[in-house]
Design a protein around this motif. Structure first.
Motif, short mmCIF file in Angstrom:
data_model
loop_
_atom_site.label_atom_id
_atom_site.label_comp_id
_atom_site.label_asym_id
_atom_site.label_seq_id
_atom_site.Cartn_x
_atom_site.Cartn_y
_atom_site.Cartn_z
N GLU A 11 0.83 -1.09 -0.02
CA GLU A 11 0.18 0.18 0.01
C GLU A 11 0.83 1.15 0.27
OE1 GLU A 11 -2.42 -0.17 3.32
OE2 GLU A 11 -3.70 -1.71 2.63
N ASN A 12 1.85 1.17 0.93
CA ASN A 12 2.88 2.35 0.93
C ASN A 12 3.51 2.64 -0.43
OD1 ASN A 12 1.97 2.97 3.53
ND2 ASN A 12 3.82 1.77 4.24
N ILE A 13 4.13 1.72 -1.04
CA ILE A 13 4.63 1.94 -2.32
C ILE A 13 3.74 2.24 -3.45
CG2 ILE A 13 5.87 0.77 -4.31
CD1 ILE A 13 7.09 -1.30 -2.15
N PHE A 14 2.38 1.77 -3.38
CA PHE A 14 1.42 2.44 -4.42
C PHE A 14 1.07 3.70 -4.37
CE2 PHE A 14 -2.92 3.14 -5.20
CZ PHE A 14 -2.88 3.17 -6.64
N TRP A 15 0.90 4.29 -3.18
CA TRP A 15 0.59 5.46 -2.75
C TRP A 15 1.75 6.58 -2.96
CZ3 TRP A 15 -4.15 6.93 -3.37
CH2 TRP A 15 -5.07 6.10 -3.05
N ALA A 16 2.94 6.11 -2.65
CA ALA A 16 4.04 6.96 -2.89
C ALA A 16 4.16 7.29 -4.22
CB ALA A 16 5.22 6.23 -2.29
N ILE A 17 4.14 6.12 -4.96
CA ILE A 17 4.25 6.17 -6.63
C ILE A 17 3.07 7.09 -7.04
CG2 ILE A 17 3.96 4.76 -8.63
CD1 ILE A 17 5.62 2.68 -7.52
N ILE A 18 2.10 6.95 -6.67
CA ILE A 18 0.77 7.79 -7.28
C ILE A 18 1.12 9.36 -7.04
CG2 ILE A 18 -1.64 8.31 -6.73
CD1 ILE A 18 -1.08 5.99 -8.47
N TYR A 19 1.47 9.69 -5.79
CA TYR A 19 1.71 11.00 -5.01
C TYR A 19 3.07 11.52 -6.08
CZ TYR A 19 -0.95 10.67 -1.14
OH TYR A 19 -2.30 10.43 -0.15
N ASN A 20 4.07 10.82 -6.10
CA ASN A 20 5.24 11.40 -6.79
C ASN A 20 5.01 11.38 -8.43
OD1 ASN A 20 6.57 11.93 -4.43
ND2 ASN A 20 7.15 9.73 -3.99
N LEU A 21 4.52 10.45 -8.87
CA LEU A 21 4.39 10.34 -10.52
C LEU A 21 3.26 11.46 -10.82
CD1 LEU A 21 4.67 6.77 -11.60
CD2 LEU A 21 6.28 8.59 -11.76
N SER B 278 3.03 12.86 1.20
CA SER B 278 3.18 11.34 0.74
C SER B 278 3.99 10.65 1.67
CB SER B 278 3.97 11.13 -0.62
OG SER B 278 4.24 9.98 -0.76
N SER B 279 5.08 11.05 2.18
CA SER B 279 5.89 10.66 3.40
C SER B 279 5.09 10.45 4.43
CB SER B 279 7.17 11.54 3.39
OG SER B 279 7.83 11.48 2.75
N MET B 280 4.20 11.30 4.83
CA MET B 280 3.62 11.51 6.01
C MET B 280 2.51 10.39 6.09
SD MET B 280 4.76 13.64 8.18
CE MET B 280 3.70 13.66 9.33
N SER B 281 1.68 10.11 4.91
CA SER B 281 0.90 9.06 4.65
C SER B 281 1.22 7.85 4.95
CB SER B 281 0.14 9.44 3.38
OG SER B 281 0.92 9.11 2.22
N VAL B 282 2.64 7.71 4.28
CA VAL B 282 3.34 6.36 4.61
C VAL B 282 3.59 5.93 5.97
CG1 VAL B 282 5.72 5.29 4.27
CG2 VAL B 282 4.46 6.25 2.28
N VAL B 283 4.12 6.94 6.78
CA VAL B 283 4.11 6.71 8.24
C VAL B 283 2.77 6.49 8.88
CG1 VAL B 283 4.78 7.93 10.32
CG2 VAL B 283 5.99 8.17 8.25
#
Length: 92
Positions: A34-44, A67-72
């Motif tokens: 989930e974290n990788i998916f959302w980080a990719i979506i935010y950054n791309l 994005s970093s805060m949502s991962v945490v």
């Protein structure tokens, strides 16, 4: 020299710990995906627009920080996951 290795160690001899470890590892793997998916979506979603000058770079920086805060925050949800064996849930 060969060492003794194990995936986990039972200290108290309670076999339900094996179930807990398996459930916890599955939940951790799910959160990682989930974290990788959302980080990719935010950054791309923002970095290419900032590079092409369609978006102010400061906004892209804020989105990356979000994005970093949502991962945490997503990883912290693991504390609330139920990893008790199914047979112990039915006792209560």
């Amino acid at each position: 020299m060969a060492g003794n290795n194990s995936d986990f160690l039972l200290i108290d001899g309670d076999l339900s710990s094996v179930i807990k470890v398996v459930k916890l590892s599955r939940n951790i793997y799910k959160k990682i995906r989930e974290n990788i998916f959302w980080a990719i979506i935010y950054n791309l979603g923002t970095i290419p627009f900032a590079m092409l000058a369609f978006l102010h770079p400061a906004i892209a920086e804020l989105v990356m920080a979000g994005s970093s805060m949502s991962v945490v925050a997503n990883a912290r949800k693991l504390r609330k996951e139920n990893i008790e064996p199914d047979y112990q849930k039915n006792k209560d």
